[in-house]
Motif scaffolding. Structure first.
Motif, PDB file in Angstrom:
ATOM      1  N   GLY A 247       0.781  -1.223   0.000  1.00 48.87           N
ATOM      2  CA  GLY A 247       0.000   0.000   0.000  1.00 48.87           C
ATOM      3  C   GLY A 247       0.816   1.277   0.000  1.00 48.87           C
ATOM      4  N   MET A 248       2.135   1.155   0.068  1.00 51.65           N
ATOM      5  CA  MET A 248       3.005   2.320   0.160  1.00 51.65           C
ATOM      6  C   MET A 248       3.396   2.882  -1.206  1.00 51.65           C
ATOM      7  SD  MET A 248       6.720   2.419   2.086  1.00 51.65           S
ATOM      8  CE  MET A 248       6.078   2.104   3.721  1.00 51.65           C
ATOM      9  N   SER A 249       3.323   2.054  -2.230  1.00 54.56           N
ATOM     10  CA  SER A 249       3.909   2.411  -3.527  1.00 54.56           C
ATOM     11  C   SER A 249       3.226   3.599  -4.205  1.00 54.56           C
ATOM     12  CB  SER A 249       3.899   1.210  -4.473  1.00 54.56           C
ATOM     13  OG  SER A 249       2.590   0.760  -4.693  1.00 54.56           O
ATOM     14  N   GLN A 250       1.988   3.892  -3.860  1.00 56.63           N
ATOM     15  CA  GLN A 250       1.308   5.032  -4.482  1.00 56.63           C
ATOM     16  C   GLN A 250       1.631   6.362  -3.792  1.00 56.63           C
ATOM     17  OE1 GLN A 250      -3.058   5.206  -3.847  1.00 56.63           O
ATOM     18  NE2 GLN A 250      -2.819   3.412  -2.507  1.00 56.63           N
ATOM     19  N   TYR A 251       2.322   6.300  -2.661  1.00 57.55           N
ATOM     20  CA  TYR A 251       2.624   7.511  -1.895  1.00 57.55           C
ATOM     21  C   TYR A 251       4.108   7.857  -1.857  1.00 57.55           C
ATOM     22  CZ  TYR A 251      -2.067   6.465  -0.125  1.00 57.55           C
ATOM     23  OH  TYR A 251      -3.406   6.175  -0.024  1.00 57.55           O
ATOM     24  N   LEU A 252       4.947   6.881  -1.598  1.00 58.08           N
ATOM     25  CA  LEU A 252       6.359   7.151  -1.353  1.00 58.08           C
ATOM     26  C   LEU A 252       7.079   7.828  -2.515  1.00 58.08           C
ATOM     27  CD1 LEU A 252       8.822   6.936   0.516  1.00 58.08           C
ATOM     28  CD2 LEU A 252       9.214   4.652  -0.434  1.00 58.08           C
ATOM     29  N   PRO A 253       6.928   7.358  -3.764  1.00 55.94           N
ATOM     30  CA  PRO A 253       7.671   8.013  -4.858  1.00 55.94           C
ATOM     31  C   PRO A 253       7.413   9.511  -4.964  1.00 55.94           C
ATOM     32  CG  PRO A 253       6.808   5.909  -5.597  1.00 55.94           C
ATOM     33  CD  PRO A 253       6.194   6.168  -4.243  1.00 55.94           C
ATOM     34  N   GLN A 254       6.201   9.945  -4.624  1.00 60.14           N
ATOM     35  CA  GLN A 254       5.890  11.373  -4.681  1.00 60.14           C
ATOM     36  C   GLN A 254       6.711  12.154  -3.662  1.00 60.14           C
ATOM     37  OE1 GLN A 254       1.660  11.680  -4.075  1.00 60.14           O
ATOM     38  NE2 GLN A 254       1.205  10.092  -5.591  1.00 60.14           N
ATOM     39  N   GLN A 255       6.932  11.558  -2.491  1.00 57.75           N
ATOM     40  CA  GLN A 255       7.705  12.233  -1.449  1.00 57.75           C
ATOM     41  C   GLN A 255       9.181  12.311  -1.827  1.00 57.75           C
ATOM     42  OE1 GLN A 255       6.045  13.675   1.197  1.00 57.75           O
ATOM     43  NE2 GLN A 255       4.298  12.976  -0.027  1.00 57.75           N
TER      44      GLN A 255
END
Length: 214
Positions: free
Chosen positions: A110-118
């Motif tokens: 569930g992390m992959s949709q958020y972390l790259p943006q950060q």
């Protein structure tokens, strides 16, 4: 260049003072950064027994905003869901990675949709790229000729390892669709077969080996 060199020397001195200690990252956004509590201790024991490291057996917890971040050559993070970095945290992360630090985020799902943006906020001109199976992190000390191993199934997708490079050095690693941390946990947590746990621990040892030798 002078600023980069200064940061590298400063970070190197802090690393020497702490030796081979590693830390777990506490981050904001609602994700359970504290997931897999037995993972890092088990990985540390495996590395100390099998690849000659002398890592402190109890990993510390650190936040991106803390000056203590610069005391650890390797920072591990995991969890499910959202990840949010403040502006101050992004600046500290940038300095840490540019100075020689290494961060590994292992997506617990569930992390992959958020972390790259950060990460893009910290390094807008430096993209995350998928690591080829030929990268040293998959070669030593344990061989993974096909690249990142699959530990737990989620969406039927292949495991992926994405990296951010600074001056040709892999400084940030994001592993997804694999769940290495679940494989590092105590056997009774997920009831994984011995060979699956061993595969996860060997891949973790490769990451640790890379951090301390490249």
């Amino acid at each position: 260049m002078k600023k980069f060199l200064f940061l590298t020397i400063l970070l190197g001195a802090a690393f020497c003072a702490r030796g081979q200690e590693i830390a777990l990252l506490k981050y904001g956004g609602g994700g359970d950064w504290y997931a897999n509590p037995t993972s890092l201790p088990n990985l540390i024991r495996f590395c100390n027994l099998n690849i000659g490291t002398k890592i402190a057996t109890k990993p510390q917890t650190v936040e991106l905003s803390s000056p203590d971040l610069f005391s650890y050559p390797f920072i591990h993070a995991t969890g499910h869901g959202n990840v949010v970095f403040s502006d101050a945290e992004i600046e500290n992360l940038r300095k840490y990675l540019e100075g020689g630090g290494f961060v590994h985020f292992d997506d617990n799902y569930g992390m992959s949709q958020y972390l790259p943006q950060q990460i893009k906020k910290a390094f807008p001109q430096t993209p995350l790229v998928e690591l080829p199976a030929s990268h040293p992190i998959f070669q030593r000390p344990f061989a993974f000729p096909a690249g990142l191993p699959k530990i737990h199934e989620h969406d039927g997708k292949a495991p992926k390892a994405f990296g951010l490079f600074i001056n040709n050095r892999l400084a940030f690693l994001f592993t997804t669709e694999t769940d290495l941390g679940d494989g590092w946990e105590n056997q009774e947590v997920h009831n994984d077969p011995k060979e699956v746990r061993e595969k996860a621990l060997k891949m973790g040892a490769n990451i640790i080996h890379y951090v301390f030798n490249y």
